[in-house]
Design a protein around this motif. Structure first.
Motif, PDB file in Angstrom:
ATOM      1  N   SER A   1      43.974  33.865  22.676  1.00  0.00           N
ATOM      2  CA  SER A   1      44.441  32.629  23.311  1.00  0.00           C
ATOM      3  C   SER A   1      43.776  32.413  24.662  1.00  0.00           C
ATOM      4  CB  SER A   1      45.974  32.667  23.492  1.00  0.00           C
ATOM      5  OG  SER A   1      46.642  32.759  22.268  1.00  0.00           O
ATOM      6  N   GLY A   2      44.082  31.260  25.248  1.00  0.00           N
ATOM      7  CA  GLY A   2      43.626  30.908  26.595  1.00  0.00           C
ATOM      8  C   GLY A   2      44.730  30.170  27.313  1.00  0.00           C
ATOM      9  N   HIS A   3      44.424  28.960  27.788  1.00  0.00           N
ATOM     10  CA  HIS A   3      45.394  28.012  28.335  1.00  0.00           C
ATOM     11  C   HIS A   3      45.881  28.314  29.744  1.00  0.00           C
ATOM     12  CE1 HIS A   3      48.443  24.905  28.335  1.00  0.00           C
ATOM     13  NE2 HIS A   3      49.395  25.791  28.575  1.00  0.00           N
ATOM     14  N   THR A   4      46.111  29.557  30.096  1.00  0.00           N
ATOM     15  CA  THR A   4      46.749  29.871  31.382  1.00  0.00           C
ATOM     16  C   THR A   4      45.791  29.797  32.567  1.00  0.00           C
ATOM     17  OG1 THR A   4      46.284  32.252  31.329  1.00  0.00           O
ATOM     18  CG2 THR A   4      48.244  31.494  30.147  1.00  0.00           C
ATOM     19  N   HIS A   5      44.502  29.964  32.318  1.00  0.00           N
ATOM     20  CA  HIS A   5      43.484  30.066  33.385  1.00  0.00           C
ATOM     21  C   HIS A   5      43.741  31.253  34.313  1.00  0.00           C
ATOM     22  CE1 HIS A   5      42.032  25.603  33.171  1.00  0.00           C
ATOM     23  NE2 HIS A   5      42.537  25.992  32.016  1.00  0.00           N
ATOM     24  N   GLY A   6      44.678  32.126  33.940  1.00  0.00           N
ATOM     25  CA  GLY A   6      45.055  33.206  34.838  1.00  0.00           C
ATOM     26  C   GLY A   6      45.717  32.699  36.104  1.00  0.00           C
ATOM     27  N   GLY A   7      46.175  31.433  36.070  1.00  0.00           N
ATOM     28  CA  GLY A   7      46.741  30.797  37.258  1.00  0.00           C
ATOM     29  C   GLY A   7      45.742  29.926  37.987  1.00  0.00           C
ATOM     30  N   GLN A   8      44.473  30.213  37.868  1.00  0.00           N
ATOM     31  CA  GLN A   8      43.332  29.497  38.474  1.00  0.00           C
ATOM     32  C   GLN A   8      43.335  29.518  39.987  1.00  0.00           C
ATOM     33  OE1 GLN A   8      41.929  25.810  36.659  1.00  0.00           O
ATOM     34  NE2 GLN A   8      41.186  25.055  38.619  1.00  0.00           N
ATOM     35  N   LEU A   9      44.392  29.020  40.615  1.00  0.00           N
ATOM     36  CA  LEU A   9      44.458  28.959  42.080  1.00  0.00           C
ATOM     37  C   LEU A   9      45.697  29.718  42.558  1.00  0.00           C
ATOM     38  CD1 LEU A   9      43.618  25.175  42.657  1.00  0.00           C
ATOM     39  CD2 LEU A   9      42.117  27.110  43.125  1.00  0.00           C
ATOM     40  N   TRP A  10      45.474  30.844  43.234  1.00  0.00           N
ATOM     41  CA  TRP A  10      46.606  31.556  43.815  1.00  0.00           C
ATOM     42  C   TRP A  10      47.300  30.625  44.811  1.00  0.00           C
ATOM     43  CZ3 TRP A  10      48.349  32.652  48.649  1.00  0.00           C
ATOM     44  CH2 TRP A  10      49.340  33.621  48.736  1.00  0.00           C
ATOM     45  N   PRO A  11      48.633  30.553  44.820  1.00  0.00           N
ATOM     46  CA  PRO A  11      49.625  31.410  44.157  1.00  0.00           C
ATOM     47  C   PRO A  11      50.190  30.845  42.855  1.00  0.00           C
ATOM     48  CG  PRO A  11      50.695  30.118  45.854  1.00  0.00           C
ATOM     49  CD  PRO A  11      49.251  29.698  45.852  1.00  0.00           C
ATOM     50  N   PHE A  12      49.460  29.902  42.195  1.00  0.00           N
ATOM     51  CA  PHE A  12      49.968  29.333  40.954  1.00  0.00           C
ATOM     52  C   PHE A  12      49.997  30.341  39.816  1.00  0.00           C
ATOM     53  CE2 PHE A  12      48.507  25.216  42.909  1.00  0.00           C
ATOM     54  CZ  PHE A  12      49.792  24.733  43.108  1.00  0.00           C
ATOM     55  N   ASN A  13      49.388  31.509  40.012  1.00  0.00           N
ATOM     56  CA  ASN A  13      49.474  32.540  38.984  1.00  0.00           C
ATOM     57  C   ASN A  13      50.925  32.973  38.753  1.00  0.00           C
ATOM     58  OD1 ASN A  13      48.960  33.542  41.711  1.00  0.00           O
ATOM     59  ND2 ASN A  13      49.204  35.578  40.852  1.00  0.00           N
ATOM     60  N   TYR A  14      51.744  32.893  39.809  1.00  0.00           N
ATOM     61  CA  TYR A  14      53.153  33.258  39.640  1.00  0.00           C
ATOM     62  C   TYR A  14      53.880  32.228  38.774  1.00  0.00           C
ATOM     63  CZ  TYR A  14      52.099  36.481  43.436  1.00  0.00           C
ATOM     64  OH  TYR A  14      51.537  37.457  44.190  1.00  0.00           O
ATOM     65  N   VAL A  15      53.540  30.953  38.945  1.00  0.00           N
ATOM     66  CA  VAL A  15      54.149  29.899  38.129  1.00  0.00           C
ATOM     67  C   VAL A  15      53.685  30.022  36.681  1.00  0.00           C
ATOM     68  CG1 VAL A  15      54.378  27.406  37.821  1.00  0.00           C
ATOM     69  CG2 VAL A  15      54.284  28.376  40.125  1.00  0.00           C
ATOM     70  N   ALA A  16      52.365  30.201  36.486  1.00  0.00           N
ATOM     71  CA  ALA A  16      51.824  30.333  35.134  1.00  0.00           C
ATOM     72  C   ALA A  16      52.378  31.574  34.444  1.00  0.00           C
ATOM     73  CB  ALA A  16      50.302  30.392  35.182  1.00  0.00           C
ATOM     74  N   GLY A  17      52.617  32.629  35.206  1.00  0.00           N
ATOM     75  CA  GLY A  17      53.174  33.849  34.635  1.00  0.00           C
ATOM     76  C   GLY A  17      54.582  33.653  34.114  1.00  0.00           C
ATOM     77  N   LEU A  18      55.362  32.778  34.770  1.00  0.00           N
ATOM     78  CA  LEU A  18      56.714  32.494  34.311  1.00  0.00           C
ATOM     79  C   LEU A  18      56.719  31.631  33.052  1.00  0.00           C
ATOM     80  CD1 LEU A  18      58.459  31.730  37.731  1.00  0.00           C
ATOM     81  CD2 LEU A  18      58.717  33.796  36.335  1.00  0.00           C
ATOM     82  N   ALA A  19      55.689  30.799  32.890  1.00  0.00           N
ATOM     83  CA  ALA A  19      55.648  29.852  31.777  1.00  0.00           C
ATOM     84  C   ALA A  19      55.004  30.429  30.523  1.00  0.00           C
ATOM     85  CB  ALA A  19      54.896  28.592  32.197  1.00  0.00           C
ATOM     86  N   ASN A  20      54.384  31.611  30.631  1.00  0.00           N
ATOM     87  CA  ASN A  20      53.669  32.182  29.490  1.00  0.00           C
ATOM     88  C   ASN A  20      54.053  33.654  29.309  1.00  0.00           C
ATOM     89  OD1 ASN A  20      51.438  30.048  28.685  1.00  0.00           O
ATOM     90  ND2 ASN A  20      51.537  30.076  30.923  1.00  0.00           N
ATOM     91  N   PRO A  21      54.093  34.128  28.064  1.00  0.00           N
ATOM     92  CA  PRO A  21      54.462  35.534  27.847  1.00  0.00           C
ATOM     93  C   PRO A  21      53.452  36.502  28.449  1.00  0.00           C
ATOM     94  CG  PRO A  21      53.682  34.517  25.810  1.00  0.00           C
ATOM     95  CD  PRO A  21      53.853  33.418  26.797  1.00  0.00           C
ATOM     96  N   THR A  22      52.168  36.129  28.428  1.00  0.00           N
ATOM     97  CA  THR A  22      51.105  36.930  29.036  1.00  0.00           C
ATOM     98  C   THR A  22      50.220  35.998  29.839  1.00  0.00           C
ATOM     99  OG1 THR A  22      51.099  38.592  27.275  1.00  0.00           O
ATOM    100  CG2 THR A  22      49.095  38.407  28.593  1.00  0.00           C
ATOM    101  N   LEU A  23      49.965  36.354  31.101  1.00  0.00           N
ATOM    102  CA  LEU A  23      49.132  35.512  31.947  1.00  0.00           C
ATOM    103  C   LEU A  23      47.651  35.700  31.637  1.00  0.00           C
ATOM    104  CD1 LEU A  23      48.977  33.560  34.388  1.00  0.00           C
ATOM    105  CD2 LEU A  23      48.830  35.591  35.847  1.00  0.00           C
ATOM    106  N   ALA A  24      47.214  36.935  31.492  1.00  0.00           N
ATOM    107  CA  ALA A  24      45.821  37.252  31.177  1.00  0.00           C
ATOM    108  C   ALA A  24      45.756  38.697  30.709  1.00  0.00           C
ATOM    109  CB  ALA A  24      44.921  37.042  32.392  1.00  0.00           C
ATOM    110  N   GLY A  25      44.763  38.988  29.861  1.00  0.00           N
ATOM    111  CA  GLY A  25      44.571  40.353  29.406  1.00  0.00           C
ATOM    112  C   GLY A  25      45.247  40.636  28.072  1.00  0.00           C
ATOM    113  N   LEU A  26      45.362  41.909  27.751  1.00  0.00           N
ATOM    114  CA  LEU A  26      45.860  42.364  26.451  1.00  0.00           C
ATOM    115  C   LEU A  26      47.250  42.965  26.582  1.00  0.00           C
ATOM    116  CD1 LEU A  26      45.020  42.873  23.424  1.00  0.00           C
ATOM    117  CD2 LEU A  26      44.330  45.162  24.170  1.00  0.00           C
TER     118      LEU A  26
END
Length: 418
Positions: free
Chosen positions: A354-379
Motif C-alpha cells: 500500500s501507499g497513501h499515507t506519504h509517511g505524513g509528508q510534512l512533520w508534524p502531520f505524521n502524528y495525524v496520519a498515524g492515527l488515521a492509518n493502521p501503519t504509517l510506513a514500513g512493514l
C-alpha cells in the motif's frame, strides 16, 4: 448539506485569516515602521500569498487554464509549507520572547541628584528654557532601536530563516526524486522456485502542475535500474485530468519488468476522473487489476480498487479479487490505502502492498496520519498478513517532504523452503 458546507468553509477561511494576521503581526507590523515600504510590501504579500493558495486548489479544478495553474502552483504550494513552519517557529518564539526581553534589559547606573545652578538673569531677558524631555513611550536615544523592536526582529528573523531552511531542504529532497529501499519479506507459502522474486513498489507519484514529465522520467529510470521481476504502481499516480497530464505520464510507457507492470487506483484517481485514467494508463502498458488477480510464478498477485470508488459503485471487492483462489498459494495484494488490511486478513492475503499515507509528508502531520492509518510506513504484521506501506515517490500539494523521505521499495520475496 449545502448549509453545512458553507459553514465549514467560513470557519476554515476565518481560521486561515486569523493565522495570517498573526504571522503578519509578528513578521511585519512588530518589525517595521508605520508607512514604510517594508510594511506595505509585507501587507501585500500576506494578502496575495493565501489568495494564490486558494486559486491553485480551487481554480485548478474549475476555471483556470492548466498553464496558469502551473505558474501559480509553485508559489502557492510552497507558501503553504513555509506558512506551516513559520507558525511553528513563531510559536516557539512566543516562549523565547520573554527570556530575550529579560536578557536585553540594560542595567542603568544610579544617578546623583543635581542641585540646580542659579544663574543670574539680566534685567529684561527671559530665563533659559529647560531641555525638553522626549514624549512618553519614545526612546531617549532615537538612533537606537527599542529593546522590544530588537527582540521582535530577532524572533522574526530566526523564524523566517528556520522556515525557509526547512522548506528548502524538504523541496530539494523531493524534487531530486525518490531513493530505493530494499526489503526482504518471507512468505510461508511461497515455493522455492519463487524465492528471490523482486517487486518494485511505487505509490503516490502525484504528477500534476508541479511534478511533471521530468519527475516521472526520474521515477521510471530509478525503477528500471533495479531490474525488478514485476512493478506495482499502487495508486495516486496523478492530480488532474488526462488532457492536461498526458505528456507528464508518458514516460511510464518505458517501465520494464520481466512479468510486467501493474496498477491499482488510488483516491486521487477518483478525484480526477478514474474512468479516463484507467483507460489511459492501460494504453501506456500498465496492466490494471480492478478487483482482479493474475497468477505469477509461485504466487497470486491481486489488486482492489480504492475505497474512494465506493461513491461511484467501484469500491474494493475482495470476494471478486480473492474469493475463489487456491489458498495453498501465496497471495500478494495491491491496495492503495492500508486501512483495508483487515479485509485482507479475512481473505488470507500473505502480503499487502500500500501507499497513501506519504509517511505524513510534512512533520508534524505524521502524528495525524498515524492515527488515521493502521501503519504509517514500513512493514508490520496483522495476524497472518504482512502489510508494507510505502511513503510514496512524490508529494501532494507542496513539493516538500520533512521527516518523511520519498521512496521506491524493492520487495524481495523469500521462501522458507529455500
Amino acid at each position: 448539506m449545502f448549509v453545512v458546507f458553507v459553514l465549514v468553509a467560513v470557519v476554515i477561511l476565518t481560521l486561515i485569516g486569523v493565522l495570517h494576521w498573526y504571522v503578519w503581526r509578528r513578521l511585519v507590523r512588530d518589525t517595521t515602521a508605520p508607512g514604510s515600504v517594508a510594511r506595505r510590501t509585507g501587507r501585500i504579500a500576506m494578502i496575495a500569498l493565501p489568495l494564490l493558495v486558494v486559486a491553485t486548489f480551487v481554480g485548478g479544478r474549475t476555471v483556470l487554464p492548466f498553464e496558469v495553474v502551473r505558474v501559480i502552483a509553485w508559489p502557492g504550494y510552497l507558501w503553504l509549507a513555509v506558512f506551516l513552519y513559520l507558525l511553528l517557529a513563531l510559536a516557539v518564539g512566543e516562549l523565547v520572547r520573554p527570556l530575550l526581553m529579560r536578557l536585553t534589559r540594560g542595567k542603568e547606573a544610579p544617578r546623583e541628584a543635581k542641585v540646580p545652578e542659579l544663574v543670574p538673569v539680566p534685567a529684561g531677558e527671559a530665563p533659559p528654557a529647560e531641555a525638553a524631555e522626549p514624549p512618553a513611550g519614545e526612546p531617549k536615544n532615537a538612533e537606537e532601536p527599542s529593546r522590544r523592536l530588537f527582540v521582535s526582529r530577532v524572533v522574526a528573523g530566526t523564524a523566517t530563516a528556520a522556515a525557509l531552511g526547512t522548506v528548502g531542504y524538504g523541496a530539494y529532497g523531493t524534487l531530486r526524486g525518490p531513493k530505493v529501499k530494499r526489503l526482504t519479506v518471507p512468505l510461508a507459502k511461497l515455493p522455492r522456485g519463487a524465492h528471490g522474486f523482486r517487486i518494485a513498489v511505487v505509490s503516490d507519484i502525484h504528477l500534476g502542475p508541479v511534478l511533471g514529465r521530468g519527475f516521472a522520467q526520474r521515477v521510471v529510470d530509478t525503477i528500471n535500474a533495479t531490474q525488478p521481476d514485476a512493478i506495482a504502481v499502487v495508486g495516486d499516480l496523478i492530480d488532474g485530468n488526462v488532457e492536461d497530464l498526458a505528456p507528464a505520464v508518458a514516460p511510464l510507457a518505458g517501465l520494464r519488468a520481466r512479468h510486467g507492470a501493474y496498477f491499482v487506483t488510488g483516491n486521487h484517481e477518483y478525484i480526477s476522473g478514474a474512468g479516463q485514467w484507467v483507460e489511459h494508463v492501460q494504453g501506456l502498458g500498465l496492466r490494471l487489476l480492478p478487483n482482479a488477480r493474475v497468477e505469477l510464478p509461485g504466487f497470486d498477485l491481486a489488486g482492489v480498487n480504492d475505497v474512494a470508488g465506493e461513491d461511484d459503485g467501484q469500491g474494493p471487492d475482495f470476494a471478486r479479487a480473492l474469493g475463489d483462489r487456491d489458498r495453498t498459494r501465496a497471495a500478494v495484494l495491491l491496495a492503495h490505502q492500508p486501512v483495508v488490511v483487515h479485509d485482507a486478513v479475512r481473505h488470507g492475503v500473505d502480503l499487502q502492498l500500500s501507499g497513501h499515507t506519504h509517511g505524513g509528508q510534512l512533520w508534524p502531520f505524521n502524528y495525524v496520519a498515524g492515527l488515521a492509518n493502521p501503519t504509517l510506513a514500513g512493514l508490520e504484521r496483522y495476524e497472518d498478513t504482512q502489510l508494507y506501506v510505502s511513503r510514496g515517490a512524490g508529494a501532494w500539494g507542496p513539493p516538500v517532504r520533512v521527516g518523511a523521505p520519498s521512496d521506491i521499495t524493492v520487495i524481495e520475496l523469500a521462501s522458507r523452503q529455500a
